[in-house]
Design an enzyme around this catalytic site. Structure first.
Site, mmCIF file in Angstrom:
data_model
loop_
_atom_site.group_PDB
_atom_site.id
_atom_site.type_symbol
_atom_site.label_atom_id
_atom_site.label_comp_id
_atom_site.label_asym_id
_atom_site.label_seq_id
_atom_site.Cartn_x
_atom_site.Cartn_y
_atom_site.Cartn_z
ATOM 1 N N GLY A 46 0.832 -1.189 0.000
ATOM 2 C CA GLY A 46 0.000 0.000 0.000
ATOM 3 C C GLY A 46 0.869 1.243 0.000
ATOM 4 N N GLN A 51 2.976 9.973 1.337
ATOM 5 C CA GLN A 51 4.257 9.257 1.292
ATOM 6 C C GLN A 51 5.076 9.611 0.056
ATOM 7 O OE1 GLN A 51 2.279 5.225 2.220
ATOM 8 N NE2 GLN A 51 4.297 5.076 3.181
ATOM 9 N N CYS A 88 5.776 -0.158 7.255
ATOM 10 C CA CYS A 88 5.425 0.982 6.413
ATOM 11 C C CYS A 88 6.633 1.376 5.583
ATOM 12 C CB CYS A 88 4.983 2.140 7.319
ATOM 13 S SG CYS A 88 4.515 3.625 6.419
ATOM 14 N N LEU A 89 6.419 1.662 4.310
ATOM 15 C CA LEU A 89 7.525 2.066 3.433
ATOM 16 C C LEU A 89 8.178 3.362 3.911
ATOM 17 C CD1 LEU A 89 6.012 1.239 -0.084
ATOM 18 C CD2 LEU A 89 7.674 -0.098 1.228
ATOM 19 N N HIS A 130 -4.535 1.124 7.495
ATOM 20 C CA HIS A 130 -3.186 1.705 7.552
ATOM 21 C C HIS A 130 -3.058 2.879 6.577
ATOM 22 C CE1 HIS A 130 1.379 1.135 7.790
ATOM 23 N NE2 HIS A 130 1.226 1.952 6.763
ATOM 24 N N GLU A 131 -3.513 2.669 5.344
ATOM 25 C CA GLU A 131 -3.364 3.720 4.326
ATOM 26 C C GLU A 131 -4.268 4.913 4.614
ATOM 27 O OE1 GLU A 131 -0.830 3.504 2.587
ATOM 28 O OE2 GLU A 131 -0.496 1.397 3.014
ATOM 29 N N HIS A 134 -2.832 7.244 7.084
ATOM 30 C CA HIS A 134 -1.817 8.145 6.512
ATOM 31 C C HIS A 134 -2.440 9.473 6.077
ATOM 32 C CE1 HIS A 134 2.070 6.185 6.232
ATOM 33 N NE2 HIS A 134 1.550 5.069 5.756
HETATM 34 CO CO CO Z 1 2.431 3.216 5.663
#
Ligand code: CO
Length: 152
Positions: A46, A51, A88-89, A130-131, A134
């Site tokens: 995701g 991000q 998380c990236l 999660h997304e 963000h």
């Molecule tokens: Co994330």
């Protein structure tokens, strides 16, 4: 398509509340294509717009063959709960357990602005939560689940 740079924690960009998408144009389509490519390249499941430095309510999720673009997503219904590890990236090399609903229904718009709804459970429901977090400046570790261990 092009890879975009992923913003890493700590960053003010990751902590801001994103604004809704109002214009559904080619630029949005290009951003979505880039986000998908960036997510796959980084081996993620995701990616949310902040991000890649864009403070708009946009996220992409890909789990195996399931791919979805969520624009202006809102969780409208949840059921049950699950506890499991997340990463998380934007927070490389870390993970922790987070408690999430087991099942969620999300109202959203597609890249053309069409109103849609999706219901998912288990891992995909976790990815949606999660997304979407963000988009409100929330990172998964803010919700780290600590097991309540009885004290001796
Ligand atoms: Co994330």
């Amino acid at each position: 398509m092009a890879l975009r740079d992923i913003v890493t924690d700590p960053s003010e960009t990751l902590r801001k509340k994103c604004r809704p998408v109002e214009i559904f144009d080619e630029k949005l389509g290009k951003l979505l294509d880039d986000m998908r490519e960036t997510m796959i390249h980084a081996d993620g499941v995701g990616l949310a717009a902040p991000q890649v430095g864009i403070l708009r309510r946009i996220a992409v999720v890909q789990v195996d063959d399931f791919y979805i673009e969520l624009i202006n997503p809102v969780i409208v219904k949840t059921k049950g709960s699950q506890i499991g590890p997340e990463a998380c990236l934007s927070v490389p090399g870390k993970n922790c357990n987070v408690k999430r609903p087991y099942k969620v229904t999300v109202d959203y718009q597609d890249r053309h602005g069409k109103e849609m709804s999706v219901t998912a459970e288990d891992f995909i429901a976790r990815a949606f939560c999660h997304e979407i977090d963000h988009l409100d400046g929330v990172l998964y570790y803010d919700k780290a689940f600590k097991k309540e261990v009885a004290q001796d």
